[in-house]
Structures are given as C-alpha cells and as structure tokens.
Design a protein around this motif. Structure first.
Motif, PDB file in Angstrom:
ATOM      1  N   PRO A 219     -28.298  14.385   6.431  1.00 33.13           N
ATOM      2  CA  PRO A 219     -28.783  13.453   7.457  1.00 33.13           C
ATOM      3  C   PRO A 219     -27.635  12.846   8.258  1.00 33.13           C
ATOM      4  O   PRO A 219     -26.643  12.385   7.693  1.00 33.13           O
ATOM      5  CB  PRO A 219     -29.516  12.390   6.635  1.00 33.13           C
ATOM      6  CG  PRO A 219     -28.944  12.492   5.264  1.00 33.13           C
ATOM      7  CD  PRO A 219     -28.604  13.925   5.065  1.00 33.13           C
ATOM      8  N   ALA A 222     -25.880  16.829  11.638  1.00 28.25           N
ATOM      9  CA  ALA A 222     -26.346  18.118  12.146  1.00 28.25           C
ATOM     10  C   ALA A 222     -25.268  18.829  12.954  1.00 28.25           C
ATOM     11  O   ALA A 222     -25.202  20.064  12.954  1.00 28.25           O
ATOM     12  CB  ALA A 222     -27.603  17.928  13.004  1.00 28.25           C
ATOM     13  N   GLU A 223     -24.400  18.077  13.614  1.00 34.00           N
ATOM     14  CA  GLU A 223     -23.348  18.720  14.414  1.00 34.00           C
ATOM     15  C   GLU A 223     -22.385  19.492  13.513  1.00 34.00           C
ATOM     16  O   GLU A 223     -21.925  20.574  13.874  1.00 34.00           O
ATOM     17  CB  GLU A 223     -22.586  17.667  15.233  1.00 34.00           C
ATOM     18  CG  GLU A 223     -23.395  17.059  16.366  1.00 34.00           C
ATOM     19  CD  GLU A 223     -23.907  18.103  17.342  1.00 34.00           C
ATOM     20  OE1 GLU A 223     -23.129  19.019  17.716  1.00 34.00           O
ATOM     21  OE2 GLU A 223     -25.090  18.013  17.737  1.00 34.00           O
ATOM     22  N   CYS A 249     -33.216  22.034   3.678  1.00 32.29           N
ATOM     23  CA  CYS A 249     -33.484  20.670   4.149  1.00 32.29           C
ATOM     24  C   CYS A 249     -33.896  19.770   2.994  1.00 32.29           C
ATOM     25  O   CYS A 249     -34.503  18.719   3.202  1.00 32.29           O
ATOM     26  CB  CYS A 249     -34.568  20.689   5.225  1.00 32.29           C
ATOM     27  SG  CYS A 249     -36.175  21.297   4.654  1.00 32.29           S
ATOM     28  N   VAL A 266     -33.385  14.263   5.704  1.00 25.61           N
ATOM     29  CA  VAL A 266     -33.127  14.925   6.982  1.00 25.61           C
ATOM     30  C   VAL A 266     -34.407  14.921   7.813  1.00 25.61           C
ATOM     31  O   VAL A 266     -35.508  15.151   7.281  1.00 25.61           O
ATOM     32  CB  VAL A 266     -32.646  16.375   6.739  1.00 25.61           C
ATOM     33  CG1 VAL A 266     -32.519  17.138   8.042  1.00 25.61           C
ATOM     34  CG2 VAL A 266     -31.337  16.368   5.983  1.00 25.61           C
ATOM     35  N   THR A 267     -34.276  14.686   9.102  1.00 20.67           N
ATOM     36  CA  THR A 267     -35.460  14.721   9.966  1.00 20.67           C
ATOM     37  C   THR A 267     -35.797  16.159  10.348  1.00 20.67           C
ATOM     38  O   THR A 267     -34.945  17.056  10.293  1.00 20.67           O
ATOM     39  CB  THR A 267     -35.231  13.915  11.255  1.00 20.67           C
ATOM     40  OG1 THR A 267     -34.203  14.558  12.035  1.00 20.67           O
ATOM     41  CG2 THR A 267     -34.801  12.478  10.939  1.00 20.67           C
ATOM     42  N   TYR A 269     -36.294  17.172  13.292  1.00 20.18           N
ATOM     43  CA  TYR A 269     -35.499  17.500  14.479  1.00 20.18           C
ATOM     44  C   TYR A 269     -34.104  17.998  14.080  1.00 20.18           C
ATOM     45  O   TYR A 269     -33.615  19.008  14.611  1.00 20.18           O
ATOM     46  CB  TYR A 269     -35.371  16.275  15.384  1.00 20.18           C
ATOM     47  CG  TYR A 269     -34.430  16.491  16.545  1.00 20.18           C
ATOM     48  CD1 TYR A 269     -34.813  17.249  17.650  1.00 20.18           C
ATOM     49  CD2 TYR A 269     -33.141  15.948  16.530  1.00 20.18           C
ATOM     50  CE1 TYR A 269     -33.946  17.458  18.716  1.00 20.18           C
ATOM     51  CE2 TYR A 269     -32.266  16.164  17.577  1.00 20.18           C
ATOM     52  CZ  TYR A 269     -32.677  16.918  18.663  1.00 20.18           C
ATOM     53  OH  TYR A 269     -31.812  17.139  19.706  1.00 20.18           O
ATOM     54  N   GLU A 270     -33.446  17.299  13.153  1.00 22.80           N
ATOM     55  CA  GLU A 270     -32.117  17.705  12.708  1.00 22.80           C
ATOM     56  C   GLU A 270     -32.147  19.110  12.114  1.00 22.80           C
ATOM     57  O   GLU A 270     -31.308  19.964  12.437  1.00 22.80           O
ATOM     58  CB  GLU A 270     -31.587  16.721  11.670  1.00 22.80           C
ATOM     59  CG  GLU A 270     -31.184  15.369  12.227  1.00 22.80           C
ATOM     60  CD  GLU A 270     -30.857  14.366  11.133  1.00 22.80           C
ATOM     61  OE1 GLU A 270     -29.867  13.629  11.281  1.00 22.80           O
ATOM     62  OE2 GLU A 270     -31.591  14.305  10.124  1.00 22.80           O
ATOM     63  N   TYR A 271     -33.115  19.342  11.249  1.00 16.14           N
ATOM     64  CA  TYR A 271     -33.176  20.636  10.571  1.00 16.14           C
ATOM     65  C   TYR A 271     -33.514  21.754  11.551  1.00 16.14           C
ATOM     66  O   TYR A 271     -32.900  22.829  11.512  1.00 16.14           O
ATOM     67  CB  TYR A 271     -34.211  20.574   9.454  1.00 16.14           C
ATOM     68  CG  TYR A 271     -34.305  21.848   8.640  1.00 16.14           C
ATOM     69  CD1 TYR A 271     -33.195  22.348   7.968  1.00 16.14           C
ATOM     70  CD2 TYR A 271     -35.513  22.545   8.535  1.00 16.14           C
ATOM     71  CE1 TYR A 271     -33.271  23.507   7.215  1.00 16.14           C
ATOM     72  CE2 TYR A 271     -35.591  23.705   7.783  1.00 16.14           C
ATOM     73  CZ  TYR A 271     -34.474  24.182   7.130  1.00 16.14           C
ATOM     74  OH  TYR A 271     -34.560  25.332   6.399  1.00 16.14           O
ATOM     75  N   LYS A 273     -32.891  21.935  14.652  1.00 16.64           N
ATOM     76  CA  LYS A 273     -31.722  22.182  15.498  1.00 16.64           C
ATOM     77  C   LYS A 273     -30.779  23.189  14.845  1.00 16.64           C
ATOM     78  O   LYS A 273     -30.255  24.102  15.495  1.00 16.64           O
ATOM     79  CB  LYS A 273     -30.990  20.858  15.756  1.00 16.64           C
ATOM     80  CG  LYS A 273     -29.889  20.910  16.797  1.00 16.64           C
ATOM     81  CD  LYS A 273     -29.350  19.500  17.031  1.00 16.64           C
ATOM     82  CE  LYS A 273     -28.262  19.500  18.082  1.00 16.64           C
ATOM     83  NZ  LYS A 273     -27.720  18.127  18.300  1.00 16.64           N
TER      84      LYS A 273
END
Length: 307
Positions: A219, A222-223, A249, A266-267, A269-271, A273
C-alpha cells in the motif's frame, strides 16, 4: 544434533555475517547450530501450478523453516521468521518429513526460507532421493540470495519460487534492512533462470521445472511495483528465459507494518495499475489475485504439524 560441516564463519546468505554457527553462535538470520522447523503439511494456497485447484485433496508439501535472512517489518510469518518459533529436529527427521509429504500426496516439496539450514537440507534431500523422493523440489525464497548459493543448489532444486520485493534501495532498507536488495535479488534470479530454463509441466498441468517470480504490491508504493515490473521484463529480455509472474495483492498489515506507513490493505486501483503494467510489458504468463486474498486466515498456523 548439529549438522555436519556447520560454518565457522557463515556466508550462506547475502548478510555474510560470519557467525560461528559450529560453536552455536546465531547469525543475523537467527539460525544457530540446531535445525528448527515450524510446520510440514500440504498447503493449498500456493500458485495453482504448485498446489492445484482449491478443491484438490493434495497440495504443495510445504516445510516452513525458522529464521530468515530478511527482517521485513510486515512479515506475515513473523513468529517463525523473526521470533524464533520452531521445533528442533535432526537431518534424519527432516529426511523422513520429505518422504512423508510425498506419501500424503504432495505434488512437490516446497522448502520455505531454507538457505540458513542448507547444512541439514542438502544431506536430507540427497538421502530422501536415495530412498524414493521423486516429486519436484520447490525453493521458496524472499529473493535475497547469493548467486553462489543458487549455483550450489543446481541439481537439488527443480522450481524456484522467488520474491522480487523492491526496486528502490531506500524502501528495501526501511522495510527489510537490506538496501542492496535489488542487485542481490536480480543476480540470484538471473542465475535461477539460467539453471532451470523455461517452465515445464507434467501431464496434469503441475509445474515440474522453472521459475516463478512473485511480487507483493504494498500500500502506497505502487510506483515501486511498476519499477519492479519494468526490471522483471528486462531480466527476461536479457536472459531470454521465460518465467511465470505472480502479482499479489494479499498484503495484510501484520507485525510492525503500521509503524512504517503500511497500516492498510492495497486498493483495487493500486493493484490494477501494477497488473496493467505487467500486461503491457508482456508478462502475461502467470497469476494475479482476487482482493479476497488479503485475509489473515491464509497464513497457516505454526503449530508444529508434521514436524
């Protein structure tokens, strides 16, 4: 009983701490001169090519060893990796455990964080094979391995199940006290790929040889995961050897995770991506997880079952 040929200056893992384990001194991995194992049982929640489908009665014959060269602040197995939980056994008992798991129907022998115990593990594997062990050997590792140790395992390991945790040195230092993680991990994975070659399967679709590279999305980071995906693709292009990618995730804020800004899951959206980046990079042979994987009950109880 201590194993034969215990190091007087241990250099098995990248820490190279030099502990005199023959004299009972513990290394940075928390391993000394007595082999400790926390669990040996069929595990149903590895990648499908290892465990089979969830409804399968068999699974991956997983042996959880005590201690770990890494000190990840969010480790879900912290009771054995960092708090020393484990039962003392000897090489003969370890050999018997390997054979018992095969008899129970294990599709493979899955050694979880075994490097610090190689003075016991390698003799046990040799003897078990002489006594009829035929299933593939999976080496389940956090990715923090010396390339020389990987080379020494050539012929003993059939499948490498390796993490690639971080690309950023600062993040690796904060979360695992290993600023050199990226280079160490890449050198190790490069050697794994060259040793095993492309994935090979049996007639039922179970992996019998190859490399699976896991990455757990964290979390807020993600970058860094995107950079890991980029570097995984570069490794594949460099070696010319395909591997299976497993993007996870399932992060759950265990242990000291919240103290390091990892107090949530982890959201989607993050996963998503990270998954989209892997697909765009052509890393499509492998696995992704459903968000329901982030559950505490997927961590097995370390109650010495099978030990």
């Amino acid at each position: 009983m201590p194993a034969m040929n215990l190091p007087t200056q241990c250099r098995l893992c990248p820490r190279q701490c030099g502990a005199n384990r023959a004299a009972g001194e513990m290394g940075q991995c928390s391993a000394g001169d007595k082999l400790l194992v926390a669990r040996a049982a069929l595990h149903h929640w590895e990648e499908p090519c290892l465990s089979g489908p969830p409804e399968a009665e068999t699974g991956s014959g997983t042996v959880f060893f005590t201690g770990c060269p890494l000190k990840c602040c969010y480790c879900q197995n912290y009771s054995i990796s960092q708090e020393g939980l484990g039962k003392e056994i000897d090489t003969d008992r370890l050999t018997a455990i390997f054979l018992e798991l095969q008899e129970k129907g294990a599709r493979n022998l899955n050694l979880v964080t075994a490097t610090q115990w190689l003075p016991w593990v390698l003799p046990a594997l040799r003897t078990a094979r002489q006594q009829g062990l035929q299933i593939p050997v999976v080496y389940n590792t956090g990715g923090y391995e010396r390339a020389g140790t990987v080379r020494a395992l050539d012929g003993a390991v059939d499948i490498w199940l390796a993490d690639y945790k971080y690309a950023d040195a600062g993040l690796a230092e904060e979360l695992s006290h290993a600023s050199d993680y990226r280079d160490i991990c890449e050198n190790a994975i490069r050697q794994m790929l060259l040793q095993t070659g492309a994935p090979q399967y049996d007639s039922e679709g179970y992996l019998k040889r190859g490399v699976i590279i896991r990455h757990l999305v964290l979390p807020g980071h993600a970058e860094d995961s995107l950079n890991v995906v980029f570097r995984m693709k570069a490794l594949q292009e460099e070696t010319g050897v395909p591997f299976l990618t497993s993007l996870m995730c399932q992060f759950t804020p265990f242990y000291h995770a919240a103290d390091h800004g990892l107090g949530r899951r982890v959201t989607s959206y993050e996963y998503r991506k990270v998954v989209d980046a892997a697909v765009a990079a052509g890393l499509t042979d492998g696995y992704m997880q459903q968000k329901s994987s982030a559950r505490e009950e997927y961590t097995p109880p370390f109650d010495f079952e099978g030990v």
